[in-house]
Design an enzyme around this catalytic site. Sequence first.
Site, PDB file in Angstrom:
ATOM      1  NE  ARG A 122      -4.070  -1.904   0.254  1.00 20.23           N
ATOM      2  CZ  ARG A 122      -5.098  -2.092   1.075  1.00 20.23           C
ATOM      3  NH1 ARG A 122      -4.903  -2.198   2.363  1.00 20.23           N
ATOM      4  NH2 ARG A 122      -6.325  -2.174   0.597  1.00 20.23           N
ATOM      5  CD  GLN A 127      -2.585   5.885  -3.914  1.00 20.71           C
ATOM      6  OE1 GLN A 127      -2.676   6.708  -4.805  1.00 20.71           O
ATOM      7  NE2 GLN A 127      -2.619   6.198  -2.638  1.00 20.71           N
ATOM      8  CG  ASP A 130      -4.525  -1.135  -3.151  1.00 15.25           C
ATOM      9  OD1 ASP A 130      -4.887  -2.312  -2.928  1.00 15.25           O
ATOM     10  OD2 ASP A 130      -4.525  -0.244  -2.281  1.00 15.25           O
ATOM     11  CB  SER A 133      -7.851  -0.249  -2.595  1.00 13.90           C
ATOM     12  OG  SER A 133      -7.063  -0.076  -1.446  1.00 13.90           O
ATOM     13  CE1 TYR A 229      -4.070  -3.308   5.206  1.00 19.48           C
ATOM     14  CE2 TYR A 229      -1.690  -3.243   4.997  1.00 19.48           C
ATOM     15  CZ  TYR A 229      -2.939  -3.414   4.436  1.00 19.48           C
ATOM     16  OH  TYR A 229      -3.047  -3.682   3.103  1.00 19.48           O
TER      17      TYR A 229
HETATM   18  P1  NAD Z   1      -8.536  -3.736   6.515  1.00 22.62           P
HETATM   19  O1  NAD Z   1      -9.473  -4.359   5.523  1.00 22.62           O
HETATM   20  O2  NAD Z   1      -7.341  -4.497   6.922  1.00 22.62           O
HETATM   21  O3  NAD Z   1      -9.393  -3.396   7.831  1.00 22.62           O
HETATM   22  C1  NAD Z   1     -10.577  -2.643   7.783  1.00 22.62           C
HETATM   23  C2  NAD Z   1     -10.623  -1.682   8.944  1.00 22.62           C
HETATM   24  O4  NAD Z   1     -10.843  -2.360  10.170  1.00 22.62           O
HETATM   25  C3  NAD Z   1      -9.343  -0.862   9.134  1.00 22.62           C
HETATM   26  O5  NAD Z   1      -9.646   0.519   9.028  1.00 22.62           O
HETATM   27  C4  NAD Z   1      -8.890  -1.246  10.542  1.00 22.62           C
HETATM   28  O6  NAD Z   1      -8.290  -0.165  11.233  1.00 22.62           O
HETATM   29  C5  NAD Z   1     -10.197  -1.659  11.180  1.00 22.62           C
HETATM   30  N1  NAD Z   1     -10.069  -2.483  12.405  1.00 22.62           N
HETATM   31  C6  NAD Z   1      -9.195  -3.512  12.648  1.00 22.62           C
HETATM   32  N2  NAD Z   1      -9.392  -4.010  13.899  1.00 22.62           N
HETATM   33  C7  NAD Z   1     -10.417  -3.312  14.436  1.00 22.62           C
HETATM   34  C8  NAD Z   1     -11.094  -3.358  15.703  1.00 22.62           C
HETATM   35  N3  NAD Z   1     -10.724  -4.215  16.654  1.00 22.62           N
HETATM   36  N4  NAD Z   1     -12.086  -2.478  15.919  1.00 22.62           N
HETATM   37  C9  NAD Z   1     -12.455  -1.571  14.968  1.00 22.62           C
HETATM   38  N5  NAD Z   1     -11.860  -1.480  13.757  1.00 22.62           N
HETATM   39  C10 NAD Z   1     -10.853  -2.337  13.500  1.00 22.62           C
HETATM   40  O7  NAD Z   1      -8.080  -2.291   6.062  1.00 22.62           O
HETATM   41  P2  NAD Z   1      -8.033  -1.606   4.636  1.00 22.62           P
HETATM   42  O8  NAD Z   1      -9.387  -1.084   4.327  1.00 22.62           O
HETATM   43  O9  NAD Z   1      -7.422  -2.550   3.672  1.00 22.62           O
HETATM   44  O10 NAD Z   1      -7.054  -0.363   4.855  1.00 22.62           O
HETATM   45  C11 NAD Z   1      -6.328  -0.146   6.028  1.00 22.62           C
HETATM   46  C12 NAD Z   1      -5.474   1.083   5.946  1.00 22.62           C
HETATM   47  O11 NAD Z   1      -4.670   1.101   4.796  1.00 22.62           O
HETATM   48  C13 NAD Z   1      -6.229   2.379   5.930  1.00 22.62           C
HETATM   49  O12 NAD Z   1      -5.467   3.302   6.668  1.00 22.62           O
HETATM   50  C14 NAD Z   1      -6.229   2.787   4.504  1.00 22.62           C
HETATM   51  O13 NAD Z   1      -6.415   4.170   4.333  1.00 22.62           O
HETATM   52  C15 NAD Z   1      -4.826   2.359   4.145  1.00 22.62           C
HETATM   53  N6  NAD Z   1      -4.689   2.188   2.706  1.00 22.62           N
HETATM   54  C16 NAD Z   1      -3.669   2.856   2.070  1.00 22.62           C
HETATM   55  C17 NAD Z   1      -3.516   2.718   0.707  1.00 22.62           C
HETATM   56  C18 NAD Z   1      -2.405   3.406  -0.012  1.00 22.62           C
HETATM   57  O14 NAD Z   1      -1.751   4.244   0.534  1.00 22.62           O
HETATM   58  N7  NAD Z   1      -2.138   3.038  -1.257  1.00 22.62           N
HETATM   59  C19 NAD Z   1      -4.383   1.922  -0.022  1.00 22.62           C
HETATM   60  C20 NAD Z   1      -5.404   1.251   0.676  1.00 22.62           C
HETATM   61  C21 NAD Z   1      -5.530   1.391   2.044  1.00 22.62           C
END
Ligand code: NAD
Length: 382
Positions: A122, A127, A130, A133, A229
Amino acid sequence: MRLGILKEAAPGETRVALLPDSVKALVAQGLEVYVEQGAGLLAGVADEAYAVAGATLTSDRTALLGSADLLPVVNAPDETSQRLLKSGAVVAGFLRPLDDPAVLLPAIERGVTLFAMELVPRISRAQAMDALSSMATIAGYKAAVLAASSLPKLFPLLMTAAGTVPPAKVFVIGAGVAGLQAIATARRLGAVVEAYDVRAAAGEQVRSLGAKFLDVDLGGIDTEDKGGYAKELSEEALNRGRDLIAKTCGYSDVVITTAQVPGRRAPLLIRRDAVENMRPGSVVFDLAAPAGGNCELTRPGETVESGGVTIMGPLNLPSTIPYHASQMYAKNIATFLKYLIKDGKLTLDRGDEIVRETLVTHAGDVVHPRVREMLGLPAASP
Ligand code: NAD
């Protein structure tokens, strides 16, 4: 170099790895593209559209598997198909190497190079590759739409001659990519939305979508790893979240839960008593079902009912919107392949972060350290 596009064979799979637009771009790069007949039909794309884009259609799957140098896929091909792969071919897709690496053994024995799209880092320069996403975006949207259609209530506030209908109350747990899309969709449908995440950084994004962010004092612990994450939490920290979740579920019409921690079972956040406390007719939509689910009553792949509450745990939501899921995936995988192809040849710079993180096997040699460990292979020499 010959690129093959298969008709995906996994049960319930409707997506296809590349759509004609992406095929056209790859043909322009000098690739010969072969498409199995009917590959795009379930996603709403006719064979002719691939032909117009410059691909050759074939009904001979065996020949296609045996001749393709590059095989972008959605899911790992089944065992029989893996055994037919050309030795030295490159397969890229959602191969789930950290969930079930043994499934990939026939391809590994064929000396194939495997890339896992779910392992694309990520980072900003990756991006456009990805795919996780992209699929989370589709799933978050569809979760809100399906929850709205399963609720015996309307989502929006309506003021009519027959009375006033209050807006539905939606609670989103986990405000990552899927959660934020679920919030945005539920808001567009007129619901009042609250959301919770262990990552404090999610608060601003939730508020920017017009939803309320629920803060929990987790005792000042670090909840986020350096990749952005969530970290796995202690039982004590999880319990603080569970208390708030149970209270909020009690007055919500819909709970969409998406919480995940990479490489782990999804955290159990909605206990049985929290569901028992919900009003009949309410809906729990568990987007974490493929990783075991966030709700104690979720049965992955099923919709169940408990005390009048509907609990939905679908396993492949992106497949319910196959055209756009394929379009986004195609863009991701085509960008990834173009990144690997230099001057018409596949070039693997093993020092590059994107290559290093996604490469599972190189010409049959398992190079990914965690996959080696899971397959019981000795650590590779540095
Ligand atoms: P994910 O599918 O792994 O998890 C979904 C969400 O669940 C996350 O926001 C996580 O914080 C939350 N979570 C985990 N345990 C929890 C708990 N006990 N209680 C409540 N919430 C909980 O996450 P994702 O959607 O794949 O993305 C995670 C992070 O990565 C985010 O910060 C997102 O912005 C970032 N991201 C960055 C890029 C990039 O820079 N290219 C791309 C995609 C995602």
